[in-house]
Design a protein around this motif. Sequence first.
Motif, PDB file in Angstrom:
ATOM      1  N   MET A   1       0.816  -1.345  -0.107  1.00 17.32           N
ATOM      2  CA  MET A   1      -0.081  -0.067  -0.131  1.00 17.32           C
ATOM      3  C   MET A   1       0.876   1.280   0.000  1.00 17.32           C
ATOM      4  SD  MET A   1      -3.365   0.668   2.503  1.00 17.32           S
ATOM      5  CE  MET A   1      -3.678  -0.995   2.866  1.00 17.32           C
ATOM      6  N   ALA A   2       1.970   1.305   0.871  1.00 17.29           N
ATOM      7  CA  ALA A   2       2.716   2.313   0.829  1.00 17.29           C
ATOM      8  C   ALA A   2       3.616   2.652  -0.430  1.00 17.29           C
ATOM      9  CB  ALA A   2       3.632   2.442   2.125  1.00 17.29           C
ATOM     10  N   ASN A   3       3.845   1.668  -1.062  1.00 14.86           N
ATOM     11  CA  ASN A   3       4.571   1.704  -2.468  1.00 14.86           C
ATOM     12  C   ASN A   3       3.596   2.086  -3.788  1.00 14.86           C
ATOM     13  OD1 ASN A   3       7.378   1.703  -1.658  1.00 14.86           O
ATOM     14  ND2 ASN A   3       6.878  -0.453  -1.169  1.00 14.86           N
ATOM     15  N   HIS A   4       2.379   1.616  -3.551  1.00 14.73           N
ATOM     16  CA  HIS A   4       1.533   1.531  -4.760  1.00 14.73           C
ATOM     17  C   HIS A   4       0.221   2.042  -4.798  1.00 14.73           C
ATOM     18  CE1 HIS A   4       4.904  -0.803  -6.591  1.00 14.73           C
ATOM     19  NE2 HIS A   4       4.871  -1.613  -5.614  1.00 14.73           N
ATOM     20  N   TYR A   5      -0.151   2.203  -3.628  1.00 21.19           N
ATOM     21  CA  TYR A   5      -1.561   2.810  -3.255  1.00 21.19           C
ATOM     22  C   TYR A   5      -1.676   4.128  -2.782  1.00 21.19           C
ATOM     23  CZ  TYR A   5      -2.973  -1.938  -4.635  1.00 21.19           C
ATOM     24  OH  TYR A   5      -3.280  -2.976  -5.484  1.00 21.19           O
ATOM     25  N   ARG A   6      -0.782   4.605  -2.289  1.00 26.77           N
ATOM     26  CA  ARG A   6      -0.882   6.210  -1.871  1.00 26.77           C
ATOM     27  C   ARG A   6      -1.600   7.429  -2.606  1.00 26.77           C
ATOM     28  NH1 ARG A   6       3.268   8.686  -0.777  1.00 26.77           N
ATOM     29  NH2 ARG A   6       4.569   7.163  -1.538  1.00 26.77           N
ATOM     30  N   GLU A   7      -1.077   7.134  -4.099  1.00 25.37           N
ATOM     31  CA  GLU A   7      -1.569   7.943  -4.991  1.00 25.37           C
ATOM     32  C   GLU A   7      -3.184   7.625  -5.074  1.00 25.37           C
ATOM     33  OE1 GLU A   7       0.027   9.050  -8.632  1.00 25.37           O
ATOM     34  OE2 GLU A   7       2.184   8.954  -7.689  1.00 25.37           O
ATOM     35  N   THR A   8      -3.461   6.495  -5.254  1.00 26.96           N
ATOM     36  CA  THR A   8      -5.156   6.014  -5.142  1.00 26.96           C
ATOM     37  C   THR A   8      -5.747   6.531  -4.028  1.00 26.96           C
ATOM     38  OG1 THR A   8      -4.354   4.263  -6.619  1.00 26.96           O
ATOM     39  CG2 THR A   8      -6.543   4.370  -5.334  1.00 26.96           C
ATOM     40  N   ILE A   9      -5.092   6.481  -2.907  1.00 32.46           N
ATOM     41  CA  ILE A   9      -5.878   6.875  -1.545  1.00 32.46           C
ATOM     42  C   ILE A   9      -5.972   8.437  -1.842  1.00 32.46           C
ATOM     43  CG2 ILE A   9      -5.587   7.306   0.738  1.00 32.46           C
ATOM     44  CD1 ILE A   9      -4.075   4.283   1.031  1.00 32.46           C
ATOM     45  N   ALA A  10      -5.139   9.209  -2.129  1.00 33.05           N
ATOM     46  CA  ALA A  10      -4.636  10.709  -2.283  1.00 33.05           C
ATOM     47  C   ALA A  10      -5.961  10.979  -3.174  1.00 33.05           C
ATOM     48  CB  ALA A  10      -3.355  11.086  -2.802  1.00 33.05           C
ATOM     49  N   ASP A  11      -6.103  10.513  -4.366  1.00 34.41           N
ATOM     50  CA  ASP A  11      -7.002  10.547  -5.379  1.00 34.41           C
ATOM     51  C   ASP A  11      -8.615  10.485  -4.867  1.00 34.41           C
ATOM     52  OD1 ASP A  11      -5.084  10.717  -7.268  1.00 34.41           O
ATOM     53  OD2 ASP A  11      -5.532   8.888  -8.223  1.00 34.41           O
ATOM     54  N   ILE A  12      -8.670   9.477  -3.942  1.00 30.38           N
ATOM     55  CA  ILE A  12     -10.132   9.470  -3.271  1.00 30.38           C
ATOM     56  C   ILE A  12     -10.338  10.478  -2.412  1.00 30.38           C
ATOM     57  CG2 ILE A  12     -11.498   7.729  -1.846  1.00 30.38           C
ATOM     58  CD1 ILE A  12      -9.992   5.467  -3.054  1.00 30.38           C
ATOM     59  N   ILE A  13      -9.547  10.856  -1.427  1.00 24.81           N
ATOM     60  CA  ILE A  13      -9.410  11.909  -0.460  1.00 24.81           C
ATOM     61  C   ILE A  13      -9.572  13.166  -1.182  1.00 24.81           C
ATOM     62  CG2 ILE A  13      -8.403  13.078   1.371  1.00 24.81           C
ATOM     63  CD1 ILE A  13      -6.952  10.646   1.945  1.00 24.81           C
ATOM     64  N   GLN A  14      -8.996  13.327  -2.311  1.00 28.37           N
ATOM     65  CA  GLN A  14      -8.821  14.684  -3.007  1.00 28.37           C
ATOM     66  C   GLN A  14     -10.290  15.011  -3.538  1.00 28.37           C
ATOM     67  OE1 GLN A  14      -6.036  15.152  -6.036  1.00 28.37           O
ATOM     68  NE2 GLN A  14      -5.962  17.395  -5.851  1.00 28.37           N
ATOM     69  N   ARG A  15     -10.975  14.082  -4.311  1.00 27.03           N
ATOM     70  CA  ARG A  15     -12.069  14.163  -4.788  1.00 27.03           C
ATOM     71  C   ARG A  15     -13.289  14.248  -3.975  1.00 27.03           C
ATOM     72  NH1 ARG A  15     -12.329  10.796 -10.528  1.00 27.03           N
ATOM     73  NH2 ARG A  15     -10.128  11.427 -10.913  1.00 27.03           N
ATOM     74  N   PHE A  16     -13.499  13.612  -2.802  1.00 29.10           N
ATOM     75  CA  PHE A  16     -14.292  13.634  -1.580  1.00 29.10           C
ATOM     76  C   PHE A  16     -14.199  14.907  -1.075  1.00 29.10           C
ATOM     77  CE2 PHE A  16     -15.520  13.061   2.590  1.00 29.10           C
ATOM     78  CZ  PHE A  16     -16.899  12.244   2.516  1.00 29.10           C
ATOM     79  N   ASP A  17     -13.019  15.474  -1.133  1.00 35.00           N
ATOM     80  CA  ASP A  17     -12.837  16.893  -0.327  1.00 35.00           C
ATOM     81  C   ASP A  17     -12.963  17.901  -1.482  1.00 35.00           C
ATOM     82  OD1 ASP A  17     -12.088  18.217   2.143  1.00 35.00           O
ATOM     83  OD2 ASP A  17     -10.267  18.675   1.017  1.00 35.00           O
TER      84      ASP A  17
ATOM     85  N   ASP B   1       0.017  13.565   1.652  1.00 34.00           N
ATOM     86  CA  ASP B   1       0.637  13.131   3.164  1.00 34.00           C
ATOM     87  C   ASP B   1      -0.720  12.667   3.956  1.00 34.00           C
ATOM     88  OD1 ASP B   1       2.748  14.796   2.406  1.00 34.00           O
ATOM     89  OD2 ASP B   1       1.977  16.720   3.527  1.00 34.00           O
ATOM     90  N   LEU B   2      -1.947  12.977   3.792  1.00 36.74           N
ATOM     91  CA  LEU B   2      -3.162  12.265   4.388  1.00 36.74           C
ATOM     92  C   LEU B   2      -3.019  10.854   4.048  1.00 36.74           C
ATOM     93  CD1 LEU B   2      -6.120  14.864   4.360  1.00 36.74           C
ATOM     94  CD2 LEU B   2      -4.546  14.394   6.086  1.00 36.74           C
TER      95      LEU B   2
END
Length: 121
Positions: free
Chosen positions: A59-75, A86-87
């Motif tokens: 997750m740390a190596n390959h999914y942080r951008e995906t997580i950031a995308d989700i948070i960014q769109r939600f926000d 960072d989040l």
Amino acid sequence: MAHEVIHAEMYRKMMAIAKDPNFDNFTRQELTDLLSNDDYPGIYYYYRKYVKGWQHQQMANHYRETIADIIQRFDRFQHSRQFYMDLAWEGLMYDDIDAWANKSNAEKARIENVVLNYIEK
């Protein structure tokens, strides 16, 4: 929440490979053999290399951008891309996670500060 959904998807893939919802009864070698013959080379690599904690390593190596995308769109894109990246470290800020351990102390402190400030709001 995105972090936990990714865990669930990784777990689902492991269950599909094992053809059993309880793959905890498999030996490490049995799971490694199953993974080596399937369509999930990323899971195979991280499971083989780390065994315990492999999901967070991947997750740390390959999914942080995906997580950031989700948070960014939600926000609704209210903050910088760096803020969302960072989040995305939340739940991955452990010294036994290579991608985190390899960051400088200053970078770790900056990210921790962003996450803690967000949580406190």
